[in-house]
Each structure stands twice: as C-alpha cells, then as structure tokens.
Write a protein that holds these residues in place. Structure first.
Motif, mmCIF file in Angstrom:
data_model
loop_
_atom_site.group_PDB
_atom_site.id
_atom_site.type_symbol
_atom_site.label_atom_id
_atom_site.label_comp_id
_atom_site.label_asym_id
_atom_site.label_seq_id
_atom_site.Cartn_x
_atom_site.Cartn_y
_atom_site.Cartn_z
ATOM 1 N N ASP A 191 48.473 -8.646 59.369
ATOM 2 C CA ASP A 191 49.920 -8.440 59.438
ATOM 3 C C ASP A 191 50.696 -9.305 58.446
ATOM 4 O OD1 ASP A 191 49.521 -10.870 60.639
ATOM 5 O OD2 ASP A 191 50.590 -10.398 62.491
ATOM 6 N N ARG A 192 49.981 -9.856 57.445
ATOM 7 C CA ARG A 192 50.679 -10.649 56.418
ATOM 8 C C ARG A 192 51.615 -9.779 55.603
ATOM 9 N NH1 ARG A 192 53.569 -12.833 53.548
ATOM 10 N NH2 ARG A 192 53.235 -14.623 52.166
ATOM 11 N N GLU A 193 51.226 -8.537 55.371
ATOM 12 C CA GLU A 193 52.051 -7.616 54.589
ATOM 13 C C GLU A 193 51.797 -6.200 55.094
ATOM 14 O OE1 GLU A 193 53.080 -6.512 49.908
ATOM 15 O OE2 GLU A 193 51.829 -8.252 50.392
ATOM 16 N N PHE A 194 52.852 -5.370 55.030
ATOM 17 C CA PHE A 194 52.737 -3.988 55.468
ATOM 18 C C PHE A 194 52.997 -3.040 54.301
ATOM 19 C CE2 PHE A 194 53.947 -6.400 59.268
ATOM 20 C CZ PHE A 194 52.903 -6.045 60.107
ATOM 21 N N PHE A 195 52.550 -1.805 54.454
ATOM 22 C CA PHE A 195 52.619 -0.808 53.388
ATOM 23 C C PHE A 195 53.016 0.540 53.985
ATOM 24 C CE2 PHE A 195 49.682 -4.118 52.463
ATOM 25 C CZ PHE A 195 49.881 -4.431 51.131
ATOM 26 N N VAL A 196 53.973 1.181 53.353
ATOM 27 C CA VAL A 196 54.380 2.508 53.801
ATOM 28 C C VAL A 196 53.616 3.549 52.990
ATOM 29 C CG1 VAL A 196 56.300 4.120 54.110
ATOM 30 C CG2 VAL A 196 56.676 1.668 54.386
ATOM 31 N N GLY A 197 53.177 4.600 53.664
ATOM 32 C CA GLY A 197 52.534 5.713 52.978
ATOM 33 C C GLY A 197 53.172 7.018 53.403
ATOM 34 N N GLU A 223 46.239 10.816 58.437
ATOM 35 C CA GLU A 223 45.266 10.098 57.622
ATOM 36 C C GLU A 223 45.575 10.234 56.131
ATOM 37 O OE1 GLU A 223 42.827 8.100 58.384
ATOM 38 O OE2 GLU A 223 42.847 8.283 60.570
ATOM 39 N N TRP A 224 46.191 11.351 55.756
ATOM 40 C CA TRP A 224 46.604 11.505 54.353
ATOM 41 C C TRP A 224 47.744 10.534 54.023
ATOM 42 C CZ3 TRP A 224 44.391 15.083 50.885
ATOM 43 C CH2 TRP A 224 43.473 15.965 51.449
ATOM 44 N N ALA A 225 48.645 10.334 54.989
ATOM 45 C CA ALA A 225 49.705 9.346 54.792
ATOM 46 C C ALA A 225 49.105 7.938 54.705
ATOM 47 C CB ALA A 225 50.715 9.423 55.939
ATOM 48 N N ARG A 226 48.102 7.686 55.531
ATOM 49 C CA ARG A 226 47.400 6.400 55.461
ATOM 50 C C ARG A 226 46.814 6.189 54.079
ATOM 51 N NH1 ARG A 226 41.570 5.320 57.168
ATOM 52 N NH2 ARG A 226 41.399 3.069 57.413
ATOM 53 N N SER A 227 46.242 7.233 53.498
ATOM 54 C CA SER A 227 45.661 7.093 52.167
ATOM 55 C C SER A 227 46.736 6.794 51.128
ATOM 56 C CB SER A 227 44.882 8.360 51.790
ATOM 57 O OG SER A 227 45.738 9.442 51.500
ATOM 58 N N ALA A 228 47.939 7.312 51.340
ATOM 59 C CA ALA A 228 49.041 6.971 50.433
ATOM 60 C C ALA A 228 49.386 5.491 50.547
ATOM 61 C CB ALA A 228 50.262 7.836 50.758
ATOM 62 N N ALA A 229 49.357 4.958 51.783
ATOM 63 C CA ALA A 229 49.592 3.525 51.963
ATOM 64 C C ALA A 229 48.526 2.703 51.268
ATOM 65 C CB ALA A 229 49.638 3.187 53.459
ATOM 66 N N VAL A 230 47.278 3.190 51.281
ATOM 67 C CA VAL A 230 46.202 2.483 50.586
ATOM 68 C C VAL A 230 46.466 2.440 49.083
ATOM 69 C CG1 VAL A 230 43.734 2.550 50.019
ATOM 70 C CG2 VAL A 230 44.482 2.909 52.370
ATOM 71 N N ALA A 231 47.083 3.484 48.547
ATOM 72 C CA ALA A 231 47.478 3.435 47.132
ATOM 73 C C ALA A 231 48.450 2.279 46.901
ATOM 74 C CB ALA A 231 48.113 4.765 46.716
ATOM 75 N N GLY A 232 49.290 1.988 47.902
ATOM 76 C CA GLY A 232 50.165 0.821 47.809
ATOM 77 C C GLY A 232 49.386 -0.470 47.893
ATOM 78 N N ILE A 233 48.366 -0.512 48.756
ATOM 79 C CA ILE A 233 47.524 -1.710 48.839
ATOM 80 C C ILE A 233 46.831 -1.969 47.507
ATOM 81 C CG2 ILE A 233 45.462 -2.681 49.945
ATOM 82 C CD1 ILE A 233 46.254 -1.218 52.506
ATOM 83 N N GLN A 234 46.431 -0.894 46.834
ATOM 84 C CA GLN A 234 45.801 -1.044 45.514
ATOM 85 C C GLN A 234 46.720 -1.755 44.525
ATOM 86 O OE1 GLN A 234 44.548 3.211 44.862
ATOM 87 N NE2 GLN A 234 42.770 2.185 44.005
ATOM 88 N N ALA A 235 48.018 -1.611 44.738
ATOM 89 C CA ALA A 235 48.972 -2.251 43.812
ATOM 90 C C ALA A 235 48.916 -3.771 43.874
ATOM 91 C CB ALA A 235 50.408 -1.764 44.111
#
Length: 385
Positions: free
Chosen positions: A81-87, A370-382
């Motif tokens: 929970d240090r950082e959150f990401f929207v997808g 789960e597709w929205a989750r994958s979009a959030a993972v694209a944010g984590i990649q950043a």
C-alpha cells in the motif's frame, strides 16, 4: 511523500532487478535474491536500502534457521500500500476501472457504459471514472500518481497515442495527453493484450518463465510474446499480432485489409457473419449462433470448427517461432470453448513443429476487471526506466 511524478522509482540495474523480482514473488531473503539475480549479497543490500528508506520495501521478522546454519534472516517484502495505481480498460461498450496496489492486487473496481465513442466523450467519461475510483478512500488519491489505459489496436506507448483501434473506431488519438490534462496523473497507454501479457508474466501463469505466449480470443484475436523475460514490442510496437496472420489465402477480407486473417475467420463477429450467411438469418445475434451450434446445426458448428482451426494454426505459428515454455489462452471467447476447443487443439498439434507441440496450452478465464488490472500494471511498469 511519493517520488517525483516524472521520474522512475528505480534507475540502477540492481534496484530494477530486486524490485521486479519482489513484486512478483515477495517475500524473499537477501540470499535468495542474490541467487536469483546473480548479484552479490552486498549488491543486494545496497540496492534494497533506498527502496526500504522510501517505504517501498520492508523487512519481515527474522526467520528461524536450522541449528548451525547461521543467524536468522530477515526476508524482504514489498509494501503493497505504499503506492496505488489506477487502471482503465476501454472496451467496445464499457469502461472498466480499478485501483491496484503495488503488487497488482485490485482494491476497488467500477465501470461505466459507453454511449458516444468519440475520443472527447470517452476521455470525459474516463476522467469521471478515475475520480470515482480515487475518491473511494483518501489514501488512494494521496498515494496515486500513475494511470494505465488499455485499449485494443495499434498503440504507440512512447508517444501516448492510439494510432488505430477498431473497437472504438479511433485513428491517431493523443489519448495520454488528453487524459493526463483531465486527471493530473502520469498516463501510460498500452495495447490491451500486451498489458495482459505482462500482467500474466509478472503476476500470473507466466511467473518464472523466460519464454511465454498469451493469446486472447473473442471480439478480437490477439497475442503477446515474452522472450528472455521481456515483452517483445518489435521495431514498430506491433509485434505479436497473431490475429492478423493470414491462414487462408481464399478466406474473407479482414478489417486490416488483408485476406484470410485469423481474426477475419475466428472473431465473434466473423463467426456470427458466417452463421448468418449460412442460415439466412440476418437478425441472428452471437448468443443465437451459439445456441444453434450447441443444438447441432451443421452450419453453426462448421463456423465454430473453422474458427477453431484458424486459432490453432495461429497459435502453432507463434509457438513454433518462439518456443515458449507456456502458452495461455484467454478472453471472452472461452465461454464457447466447448464448440471449438477440440479443433484448436487438433490444428495446434498438427501445425506445431515437432517438439514445440510440448508447450502446454493453459486455459485462463478472466473477468473484464482483470483487463483493467492489466492497465494498472502498465502504470506499475512506469516505475522502471
């Protein structure tokens, strides 16, 4: 306080390797991290220190060791929970959104039906959806700086543009710029199948593989490829478009302009069109075509069989070329897998090159969220350079 919005969280190769491994598989001891990354124990400790200081990693209580094995070890774990990401996933008729934590666990979800599909209307609705998600809890807004958006088609991730997407009917839309201005977040745009491939490789069926393939079936036919642990983008960002491999030179024309593409034969619309023409029922919907096939209608069954053959040939082409350890098949089309699954496997086995056919096909049903989750993972990649 979160790090500067415009800079990656990690930059040194050692930090990148440590954080990437812990995101997928924490907690791990420093000894295990050193073994898995090839770094020395000193290098692991040095790389982990700034991430611990910034609150992205934390040490767990010491684990007991066997008598005589030395002092207890303190495993390292990601502070989720240090950082959150929207997808947000943009589908043909709905926006699906989620807030994920640092380990890609969904904390909340929401959706909005799409009416007007123009870029301006979709972006306004998307900004409203993001605001709704972030207002769910105070910490979401306070600890979120990245938004990932997943959309089908030809996406230029570097420039943040949707070059071509057939589902919303867009061409050359500067999506990242528009949405960043509306939300105040750093926006990453990614092809939806590529985003899903990375998510499955980091957090799902592909964990631990160096060579991995994901195929989606349904409204479109897509695929993503991982080689040497990295998503293959290609020189122009469109590597892995299995749906546009031509498998039948005398087949129907695809929306991409080519003849006999897998997608032109095996997408939901393609199957429905074939059944409509064969039965003369122009008002038939896809569910009706499925019912006909399950009831034994030869024309409907033939359409699904042809689709399965095309998908199997397409997957065999990918597997023969790339030699993955595992291949995942997913997408809304899995709901009708009983109608063409045997044909997929038959064509896959027949067209794979020898030992390549040993690669298992794993069926992975996934909800739209789960597709929205994958979009959030694209944010984590950043977070990575």
């Amino acid at each position: 306080m979160l790090p500067n919005r415009s800079r990656p969280l990690v930059s040194a190769p050692a930090e990148t390797a440590i954080l990437a491994l812990l995101l997928a598989e924490s907690p791990l001891s420093r000894v295990e991290l050193a073994r898995r990354t090839g770094l020395s124990s000193t290098a692991v400790t040095k790389a982990a220190r700034p991430l611990i200081d910034d609150g992205y990693l934390h040490e767990l209580p010491p684990e007991r060791t066997a008598p005589g094995a030395g002092r207890p070890v303190n495993p390292l774990s990601v502070t989720s929970d240090r950082e959150f990401f929207v997808g947000v996933k943009i589908s043909a008729d709905t926006l699906y959104g989620t807030v994920c934590d640092l380990r890609a666990q969904m904390r909340t979800t929401a959706s909005r039906p799409l009416g007007d599909r123009s870029p301006a209307a979709v972006c306004d609705l998307l900004a409203d959806l993001v605001a709704e998600l972030l207002d769910t809890k105070p910490e979401y807004r306070a600890r979120t700086r990245h938004l990932g958006i997943a959309v089908s088609g030809d996406v230029d991730r570097t420039r943040g543009r949707v070059r071509y997407s057939v589902l919303p009917g867009w061409r050359d839309v500067p999506l990242a710029e528009i949405v960043a201005e509306a939300t105040g977040l750093t926006v990453t745009i990614e092809n939806d199948v590529k985003a899903l491939t990375v998510t499955e490789h980091w957090f799902g069926e592909g964990i631990g593989t160096e060579y991995f393939v994901l195929v989606t079936i349904g409204a479109g036919i897509g695929s993503g490829i991982v080689v040497n642990g990295e998503l293959v983008m290609g020189a122009y960002g469109v590597a892995g478009e299995m749906g546009h491999i031509s498998v039948d030179p005398s087949g129907p024309r695809c929306h991409c302009g080519t003849v006999g593409c897998v997608e032109a034969i095996a997408s939901s619309d393609a199957i429905l069109g074939t059944v409509r023409r064969a039965t003369g029922s122009s008002d038939l919907d896809f569910d009706g075509a499925v019912r006909l096939a399950r009831a034994g209608d030869p024309a409907a069954q033939g359409a699904f069989a042809r689709a399965g053959h095309a998908i199997g040939v397409g997957i065999a082409s990918l597997v023969s070329l790339m030699g993955p350890e595992r291949a995942v098949v997913t997408g809304e089309g899995l709901d009708t897998y009983d109608l063409f699954g045997a044909h997929i496997m038959e064509a896959y086995t027949a067209h794979c090159f020898k030992a390549a056919a040993k690669c298992p096909l794993v069926l992975r049903p996934l909800a739209w969220e789960e597709w929205a989750r994958s979009a959030a993972v694209a944010g984590i990649q950043a977070l990575f350079p």
